[in-house]
Structures are given as C-alpha cells and as structure tokens.
Design a protein around this motif. Structure first.
Motif, PDB file in Angstrom:
ATOM      1  N   SER A   2       0.825  -1.207   0.000  1.00 14.96           N
ATOM      2  CA  SER A   2       0.000   0.000   0.000  1.00 14.96           C
ATOM      3  C   SER A   2       0.859   1.257   0.000  1.00 14.96           C
ATOM      4  O   SER A   2       1.925   1.303   0.619  1.00 14.96           O
ATOM      5  CB  SER A   2      -0.906   0.006   1.232  1.00 14.96           C
ATOM      6  OG  SER A   2      -1.616   1.218   1.319  1.00 14.96           O
ATOM      7  N   LEU A  84     -12.367   3.020   4.352  1.00  9.74           N
ATOM      8  CA  LEU A  84     -11.207   2.126   4.330  1.00  9.74           C
ATOM      9  C   LEU A  84     -11.142   1.262   5.578  1.00  9.74           C
ATOM     10  O   LEU A  84     -11.558   1.678   6.665  1.00  9.74           O
ATOM     11  CB  LEU A  84      -9.914   2.947   4.234  1.00  9.74           C
ATOM     12  CG  LEU A  84      -9.696   3.776   2.965  1.00  9.74           C
ATOM     13  CD1 LEU A  84      -8.453   4.637   3.133  1.00  9.74           C
ATOM     14  CD2 LEU A  84      -9.569   2.864   1.748  1.00  9.74           C
ATOM     15  N   ALA A  88      -5.784  -1.331   4.824  1.00 11.45           N
ATOM     16  CA  ALA A  88      -5.485  -0.576   3.603  1.00 11.45           C
ATOM     17  C   ALA A  88      -4.344   0.415   3.807  1.00 11.45           C
ATOM     18  O   ALA A  88      -3.768   0.915   2.827  1.00 11.45           O
ATOM     19  CB  ALA A  88      -6.733   0.171   3.126  1.00 11.45           C
TER      20      ALA A  88
END
Length: 368
Positions: A2, A84, A88
């Motif tokens: 990420s 989210l 994430a």
C-alpha cells in the motif's frame, strides 16, 4: 504494498491533533484531514509537564494514554470518511507531544522527549505505527529538529528557483530549498506559543483569531529590540528550540521594564517578534527575492502575515494553500512521509539541517 500512510501530529501550540491520510503513489496527495481539539485538562497536563513537578512519570504515562486515544479517534474518523479498513494503510507516523527538548545539553548529548504510547496506538487502530522520530538523530549528535525540511524537499524541492517554507506552529522553523545545493533549515524562534499564551491570559481565548486583537495595539520597538536580544536568535544553525526556552516566564522577564504597556500593545509586539525573527533568519541565510510559503496555524493570522510581508519586501509571501497542501495539513503529512521512509528503509533526517553525524532511518516500529 500500500502507498497509503497516516500522519498524526500534535504540536507545541497545544491546540489539538491533526491527522491526515496521504497517498504517496505519485508524489504526495493528501486524501483526508481530521482535527480534534485537546480538552482543557489534557492541555493543562501537557503545559504542566513542560516544567519540573511531582510524580512526573505517573502523570506522563496517563497523559500519553489520553493523547493516543485522541490519535486513535482521529485515525478512525479518517478511515470511516474514506471507507477504508485499517489493513489498507501501510503505517501511521505518530509524532507524540514534545514536553522536553534539550539536545546537546547536560551530558553533551542531551535528549528530546515526546509523550506517546505507540504500542497502545497500534492496538487501538490495528495499523503498524512508527514513532519516536527525533531520538535517533539526537543519538547521532543532531538536534533532532526540525525534521520537516526533508519532507519539504520531497514535495517542493524540484523547482528551479529558491523557495523558503516557513512553518509557524507553536515554534517557527524554516526550510530553504535551493535549486543547486542541499536544503538547509532550522528553528528560527517562537511561532504562536507566546501569542496564544498572552491572549489566553488577557482575553481568556485560546488564540487571537486572525490577529484581530493584535491589530488594535501598537508595536513597541524598544520591547521588540528587547525580545530580539535573546541569544538564541544570534546562534548559527543547526539549532532548535521549544517551550524549554520560550514560555511565559521568559516573556515575564522581558516585560519587567515595560509594565505600563497595554496588553494589546504587547500582543502586537509579539507578532513582530515572530515575524522579525523569521524574516531576519530568511534574510541572513536565504538568497534574495525568493518565494516564502507559510504553513502551520500562523498562516491564518492575517496580522502576522501582513507584518511578515512588511519585513520581507523583496519576497513573495503566501501560504502553502496554493502549493498543493493546506497549511494545517503540512506537518502531519510530514510525519506520514517519515513513517514511509522508515518502512522503506530510507533516511528521514538531513545532517546539514540537524547537525547529525550522518543520514539515519528515524523512528521505532510497532507492528499491527
């Protein structure tokens, strides 16, 4: 992996917490911002812990827990607003609350102390936390501050003209971005810390909104000269400062021979202290005719911005609002970037800024 990181910042202004969600996929893009105020009791706890007192270890631990719960609340709001899950986000950069900053003192090494409980934060938010960014730089012989010039270089350092980023939070620091040589930067003096304290004493308000109260007063040149006699201003960089130096006792000592001044005149003179100390540093260490972009809460003080522009007639003075990041998001975004640097195994300090012996990976990591 990420590219989303969260930065959480609570500065020497003691106004509260700023948290930002940043995407570093291409450059630095702030996706969301949350701000939560300190309760009056927590703010007072931090003020008290800036001074010697009884049972400090116990009080510091409880204040750290309370701070981290506020950090977690801000992070949860960011995630909810963006839809989210914690997974994430790659990591959170949590600066903590500075209560002592004394690098190079006492034993020649000194220390810097930020109240924080990153282990608790990792438990509460379910995201890897990176914290304690300043200590490694101090251990390497540096000031541990300011750390934001490296981030300013990352975001704005690709221009072909000299630019100054002036952060006016509780304290003021500047980054000088050169097109043809390394970035430089240092703490240049008090930002809002004395302005806020004087306003709270006389108006019972947290801060002087827009500098409106200061605007009603007359600056006292003799008092400003007294302020500027503080030896810190003449020290060459690298240097850093905090509430350890600039606090109400310092101000009271400066005012001994100015008891007849109206409170609003003192406030206006304090505006000039912040503006003049920053302007003199810029004039001394930055090339002429550069652009000066202001961030931090001081960017919203219209009186301060006007006085600063008056001290820098050769410069274009504005805020970072039109440079891609609103003023109140810049420093929190810097700690998101510092978390990213740690995760990627990259240095976060600039030895030419802090005086450290070399580049260092900053912070300690607390896995989710």
């Amino acid at each position: 992996m990420s590219t989303l990181y969260i930065g959480v910042m609570s500065g020497t202004s003691l106004d509260g917490v700023d948290a930002v969600l940043v995407d570093f996929a291409t450059g630095c893009r702030v996706l969301a911002h949350q701000a939560l105020p300190f309760s009056p009791s927590l703010k007072q706890d931090f003020l008290d812990l800036n001074q010697c007192g009884t049972n400090e270890l116990h009080r510091s631990a409880l204040a750290s827990n309370a701070l981290v719960q506020l950090y977690a609340k801000a992070i949860q709001r960011l995630l909810k607003a963006q839809g989210l899950r914690p997974a994430a986000v790659r990591a959170v950069g949590a600066h903590g609350q500075t209560v002592r900053h004394q690098p190079g003192l006492h034993d020649g090494l000194g220390y810097t102390l930020q109240l924080n409980n990153p282990a608790l934060l990792a438990e509460l938010c379910g995201i890897t936390v990176v914290a304690d960014f300043r200590s490694r730089d101090v251990a390497a012989g540096g000031q541990g501050a300011p750390l934001v010039p490296a981030f300013h270089q990352f975001v704005w350092g690709h221009t072909q003209e000299s630019t100054v980023i002036l952060n006016i939070g509780g304290m003021a620091n500047l980054s000088i971005l050169h097109p043809d040589k390394p970035v430089s930067g240092f703490d240049c003096g008090p930002g809002n810390v004395l302005l806020d304290a004087w306003c709270q004493r006389h108006l019972d308000k947290a801060f002087d909104e827009d500098g409106a109260w200061a605007h009603t007063g007359q600056a006292c040149e003799a008092l400003i000269a007294q302020f500027m006699g503080e030896p810190f201003f003449a020290q060459p960089p690298p240097k850093s400062t905090g509430r350890d130096l600039f606090h109400m006792d310092w101000l009271e000592r400066q005012l001994v021979d100015f008891k007849s001044l109206a409170p609003e005149d003192v406030q206006n003179s304090l505006v000039h202290l912040t503006a003049r100390s920053a302007a003199q540093a810029i004039q001394r260490f930055a090339p002429l005719n550069q652009k000066v972009w202001v961030c931090g809460g001081g960017a919203y003080n219209q009186q301060l911005m006007a006085v600063l522009a008056g001290y820098l007639p050769q410069c274009t003075v504005g805020t970072t609002q039109n440079q891609g990041i609103p003023p109140l998001q810049v420093e929190a975004a810097a700690f998101a970037w510092l978390a990213r640097q740690h995760v990627l195994g990259l240095a976060g300090n600039l030895p030419e800024v802090t005086g450290a012996k070399g580049l260092r990976i900053l912070g300690g990591i607390y896995p989710a």
